[in-house]
Scaffold this motif. Sequence first.
Motif, PDB file in Angstrom:
ATOM      1  N   SER A 185      -8.782 -14.410  -1.531  1.00  0.00           N
ATOM      2  CA  SER A 185     -10.215 -14.206  -1.367  1.00  0.00           C
ATOM      3  C   SER A 185     -10.566 -12.759  -1.650  1.00  0.00           C
ATOM      4  CB  SER A 185     -10.653 -14.552   0.061  1.00  0.00           C
ATOM      5  OG  SER A 185     -10.130 -13.595   0.981  1.00  0.00           O
ATOM      6  N   SER A 186     -11.857 -12.504  -1.907  1.00  0.00           N
ATOM      7  CA  SER A 186     -12.320 -11.137  -2.118  1.00  0.00           C
ATOM      8  C   SER A 186     -12.113 -10.298  -0.868  1.00  0.00           C
ATOM      9  CB  SER A 186     -13.808 -11.134  -2.500  1.00  0.00           C
ATOM     10  OG  SER A 186     -14.020 -11.811  -3.714  1.00  0.00           O
ATOM     11  N   THR A 187     -12.274 -10.924   0.290  1.00  0.00           N
ATOM     12  CA  THR A 187     -12.092 -10.191   1.542  1.00  0.00           C
ATOM     13  C   THR A 187     -10.648  -9.732   1.716  1.00  0.00           C
ATOM     14  OG1 THR A 187     -13.863 -11.465   2.581  1.00  0.00           O
ATOM     15  CG2 THR A 187     -12.325 -10.315   4.047  1.00  0.00           C
ATOM     16  N   HIS A 188      -9.717 -10.640   1.441  1.00  0.00           N
ATOM     17  CA  HIS A 188      -8.292 -10.286   1.527  1.00  0.00           C
ATOM     18  C   HIS A 188      -7.960  -9.177   0.537  1.00  0.00           C
ATOM     19  CE1 HIS A 188      -3.858 -11.344   0.709  1.00  0.00           C
ATOM     20  NE2 HIS A 188      -3.935 -10.569   1.773  1.00  0.00           N
ATOM     21  N   PHE A 189      -8.471  -9.291  -0.676  1.00  0.00           N
ATOM     22  CA  PHE A 189      -8.239  -8.263  -1.692  1.00  0.00           C
ATOM     23  C   PHE A 189      -8.803  -6.912  -1.239  1.00  0.00           C
ATOM     24  CE2 PHE A 189     -10.311  -6.191  -5.495  1.00  0.00           C
ATOM     25  CZ  PHE A 189      -9.180  -5.494  -5.891  1.00  0.00           C
ATOM     26  N   SER A 190     -10.020  -6.908  -0.717  1.00  0.00           N
ATOM     27  CA  SER A 190     -10.653  -5.651  -0.298  1.00  0.00           C
ATOM     28  C   SER A 190      -9.860  -4.979   0.811  1.00  0.00           C
ATOM     29  CB  SER A 190     -12.091  -5.906   0.164  1.00  0.00           C
ATOM     30  OG  SER A 190     -12.891  -6.328  -0.920  1.00  0.00           O
ATOM     31  N   HIS A 191      -9.365  -5.777   1.762  1.00  0.00           N
ATOM     32  CA  HIS A 191      -8.571  -5.200   2.843  1.00  0.00           C
ATOM     33  C   HIS A 191      -7.274  -4.587   2.303  1.00  0.00           C
ATOM     34  CE1 HIS A 191     -11.166  -6.261   6.043  1.00  0.00           C
ATOM     35  NE2 HIS A 191     -10.954  -7.577   6.016  1.00  0.00           N
ATOM     36  N   CYS A 192      -6.596  -5.309   1.418  1.00  0.00           N
ATOM     37  CA  CYS A 192      -5.350  -4.792   0.838  1.00  0.00           C
ATOM     38  C   CYS A 192      -5.607  -3.524   0.026  1.00  0.00           C
ATOM     39  CB  CYS A 192      -4.698  -5.856  -0.045  1.00  0.00           C
ATOM     40  SG  CYS A 192      -3.953  -7.213   0.851  1.00  0.00           S
ATOM     41  N   PHE A 193      -6.656  -3.540  -0.780  1.00  0.00           N
ATOM     42  CA  PHE A 193      -6.977  -2.387  -1.617  1.00  0.00           C
ATOM     43  C   PHE A 193      -7.250  -1.164  -0.744  1.00  0.00           C
ATOM     44  CE2 PHE A 193      -9.443   0.403  -4.299  1.00  0.00           C
ATOM     45  CZ  PHE A 193      -8.906   0.222  -5.564  1.00  0.00           C
ATOM     46  N   LYS A 194      -8.028  -1.342   0.311  1.00  0.00           N
ATOM     47  CA  LYS A 194      -8.358  -0.204   1.173  1.00  0.00           C
ATOM     48  C   LYS A 194      -7.128   0.302   1.914  1.00  0.00           C
ATOM     49  CE  LYS A 194     -11.818   1.460   4.429  1.00  0.00           C
ATOM     50  NZ  LYS A 194     -13.065   1.159   5.152  1.00  0.00           N
ATOM     51  N   ASP A 195      -6.227  -0.594   2.278  1.00  0.00           N
ATOM     52  CA  ASP A 195      -4.999  -0.162   2.932  1.00  0.00           C
ATOM     53  C   ASP A 195      -4.181   0.767   2.046  1.00  0.00           C
ATOM     54  OD1 ASP A 195      -5.503  -1.484   5.268  1.00  0.00           O
ATOM     55  OD2 ASP A 195      -4.267  -3.236   4.801  1.00  0.00           O
ATOM     56  N   PHE A 196      -4.148   0.483   0.754  1.00  0.00           N
ATOM     57  CA  PHE A 196      -3.371   1.302  -0.170  1.00  0.00           C
ATOM     58  C   PHE A 196      -4.118   2.558  -0.606  1.00  0.00           C
ATOM     59  CE2 PHE A 196      -0.813  -2.568  -0.945  1.00  0.00           C
ATOM     60  CZ  PHE A 196       0.455  -2.006  -0.901  1.00  0.00           C
TER      61      PHE A 196
ATOM     62  N   MET B  66     -14.147  12.688  -1.432  1.00  0.00           N
ATOM     63  CA  MET B  66     -12.793  12.285  -1.816  1.00  0.00           C
ATOM     64  C   MET B  66     -12.286  11.237  -0.826  1.00  0.00           C
ATOM     65  SD  MET B  66     -10.569  12.570  -4.124  1.00  0.00           S
ATOM     66  CE  MET B  66     -11.217  13.964  -5.029  1.00  0.00           C
ATOM     67  N   TYR B  67     -11.234  10.538  -1.237  1.00  0.00           N
ATOM     68  CA  TYR B  67     -10.744   9.439  -0.415  1.00  0.00           C
ATOM     69  C   TYR B  67     -10.271   9.938   0.951  1.00  0.00           C
ATOM     70  CZ  TYR B  67     -10.403   6.636  -4.680  1.00  0.00           C
ATOM     71  OH  TYR B  67     -10.651   5.960  -5.838  1.00  0.00           O
ATOM     72  N   GLN B  68     -10.510   9.175   1.990  1.00  0.00           N
ATOM     73  CA  GLN B  68      -9.952   9.431   3.304  1.00  0.00           C
ATOM     74  C   GLN B  68      -8.690   8.578   3.455  1.00  0.00           C
ATOM     75  OE1 GLN B  68     -11.227  11.717   5.485  1.00  0.00           O
ATOM     76  NE2 GLN B  68     -12.430  12.204   3.664  1.00  0.00           N
ATOM     77  N   ALA B  69      -7.641   9.201   3.949  1.00  0.00           N
ATOM     78  CA  ALA B  69      -6.334   8.538   3.969  1.00  0.00           C
ATOM     79  C   ALA B  69      -6.305   7.354   4.923  1.00  0.00           C
ATOM     80  CB  ALA B  69      -5.255   9.534   4.365  1.00  0.00           C
ATOM     81  N   SER B  70      -5.661   6.290   4.482  1.00  0.00           N
ATOM     82  CA  SER B  70      -5.325   5.168   5.346  1.00  0.00           C
ATOM     83  C   SER B  70      -3.821   4.995   5.252  1.00  0.00           C
ATOM     84  CB  SER B  70      -6.029   3.900   4.850  1.00  0.00           C
ATOM     85  OG  SER B  70      -5.514   2.773   5.506  1.00  0.00           O
ATOM     86  N   GLU B  71      -3.121   5.099   6.352  1.00  0.00           N
ATOM     87  CA  GLU B  71      -1.666   5.155   6.318  1.00  0.00           C
ATOM     88  C   GLU B  71      -1.008   3.787   6.511  1.00  0.00           C
ATOM     89  OE1 GLU B  71      -0.100   7.689   5.381  1.00  0.00           O
ATOM     90  OE2 GLU B  71      -1.718   9.153   5.451  1.00  0.00           O
ATOM     91  N   LYS B  72      -1.789   2.708   6.436  1.00  0.00           N
ATOM     92  CA  LYS B  72      -1.219   1.389   6.696  1.00  0.00           C
ATOM     93  C   LYS B  72      -0.178   1.002   5.652  1.00  0.00           C
ATOM     94  CE  LYS B  72      -5.182  -0.676   9.097  1.00  0.00           C
ATOM     95  NZ  LYS B  72      -6.155  -1.782   9.059  1.00  0.00           N
ATOM     96  N   ARG B  73      -0.442   1.319   4.382  1.00  0.00           N
ATOM     97  CA  ARG B  73       0.463   0.886   3.318  1.00  0.00           C
ATOM     98  C   ARG B  73       0.766   2.064   2.395  1.00  0.00           C
ATOM     99  NH1 ARG B  73       0.536  -4.821   2.988  1.00  0.00           N
ATOM    100  NH2 ARG B  73      -1.236  -5.853   3.970  1.00  0.00           N
ATOM    101  N   LEU B  74       2.036   2.200   2.037  1.00  0.00           N
ATOM    102  CA  LEU B  74       2.452   3.220   1.081  1.00  0.00           C
ATOM    103  C   LEU B  74       3.195   2.537  -0.052  1.00  0.00           C
ATOM    104  CD1 LEU B  74       3.813   5.952   3.530  1.00  0.00           C
ATOM    105  CD2 LEU B  74       1.601   5.928   2.376  1.00  0.00           C
ATOM    106  N   PHE B  75       2.932   2.972  -1.281  1.00  0.00           N
ATOM    107  CA  PHE B  75       3.620   2.393  -2.427  1.00  0.00           C
ATOM    108  C   PHE B  75       5.087   2.792  -2.432  1.00  0.00           C
ATOM    109  CE2 PHE B  75      -0.718   2.152  -4.113  1.00  0.00           C
ATOM    110  CZ  PHE B  75      -0.696   0.908  -4.724  1.00  0.00           C
ATOM    111  N   SER B  76       5.947   1.878  -2.919  1.00  0.00           N
ATOM    112  CA  SER B  76       7.332   2.241  -3.189  1.00  0.00           C
ATOM    113  C   SER B  76       7.349   3.234  -4.347  1.00  0.00           C
ATOM    114  CB  SER B  76       8.158   1.001  -3.545  1.00  0.00           C
ATOM    115  OG  SER B  76       7.612   0.340  -4.673  1.00  0.00           O
ATOM    116  N   HIS B  77       8.472   3.913  -4.558  1.00  0.00           N
ATOM    117  CA  HIS B  77       8.448   5.069  -5.457  1.00  0.00           C
ATOM    118  C   HIS B  77       8.040   4.719  -6.880  1.00  0.00           C
ATOM    119  CE1 HIS B  77      12.420   3.692  -6.859  1.00  0.00           C
ATOM    120  NE2 HIS B  77      12.304   4.542  -7.837  1.00  0.00           N
TER     121      HIS B  77
END
Length: 352
Positions: free
Chosen positions: A323-334, A1-12
């Motif tokens: 870039s794909s790299t920027h996208f991957s970093h953002c995706f993993k943060d969320f 299962m996913y391991q939490a990354s607390e860098k970014r949290l979605f608004s409600h």
Amino acid sequence: MYQASEKRLFSHRLRDTNSAFLPARAAGTAPVRVGFVLQPHFSMMAFTAAVDALVTANLVHSTPLFTISSYGLDSATVCSDLAIDISANHTLDELPLDGDNALDVVVVCGGFRCDLSEQGLLSRKLRLAARRERVLGGLWNGAVALAHAGTLDGLCCAIHPDNHSFAKERFSRVEISSRALEANSHILTSAGPSSALEMMLLLIERLHGTDTVRAIREILSSDRLADSSETRLALAENDPALPRPLRDLLRLMNSNIEEPLSIDELASYAGLSRRRMERLFQTHLQATPSRYYLELRITQARRLLLQSDTSIANIAVACGFVSSTHFSHCFKDFFGVSPSQARQLRRTGAHE
């Protein structure tokens, strides 16, 4: 299962949309066990509405919130009001109210042509459930069975209008409501299919809070009818509770995912000052415009990633990432995993 990354949290708003895909929280209590007693000629529509709420609750969480079982009165095959035979999981004599597998919630499913006479075994089971302080529910005229068992004495219940006269005459200690839904501390009753859904959403809200119910509604009410009777998708940009200038801004964002507009461009197109726009977002969406725009794009990317075989590079471009790299970093943060890991987990059933 996913391991939490607390860098970014979605608004409600977008947290609800993405809740099933967010990092799993620490394991909590066991799933709530819900059992449906299907009377012959039960309302299929009321039953499926209630079950749909529970199933969707499981879908919007990374761990199941409910288990669901069904019980026929004296047979595991029950004929619904649509003359369709439904296979129940068990018969009523197997309905568990003690031990490790005891039900937490027992819901009696009635229907327009259900027999309103007392069923001895059902009454005994319902009385035992009440003594064990289980939550009891009645769909359509399922409240009649609860009343026969004496569990509604001194309480108000909802029941299909066709059965009001019978219930008032037969159960002098029960108040028959003119409302479609009634809820007490341990008993919930509803009068039809729409109120059956609302009844289960109320139960879910009591157990798991408003965020879970909001996420369920977003899925189940996606094509709700507006007051004008025009069918409109239940997107934030169509929400009449939001100010029109904010809805206009959300439409602009949704229409410009691949090539995102700058914040100043958004304000200019909407005829607002940047400060006014920022206040609207903070007040109604608890996010800055740029943050909400990013969340919107990452949500669109998540959908494309998990619902198509489009390459990650093309998804990054389609959702406005440089870039794909920027996208991957953002995706993993969320989401706590990379896009490729999320796709693999989905394919192997990690979210099933």
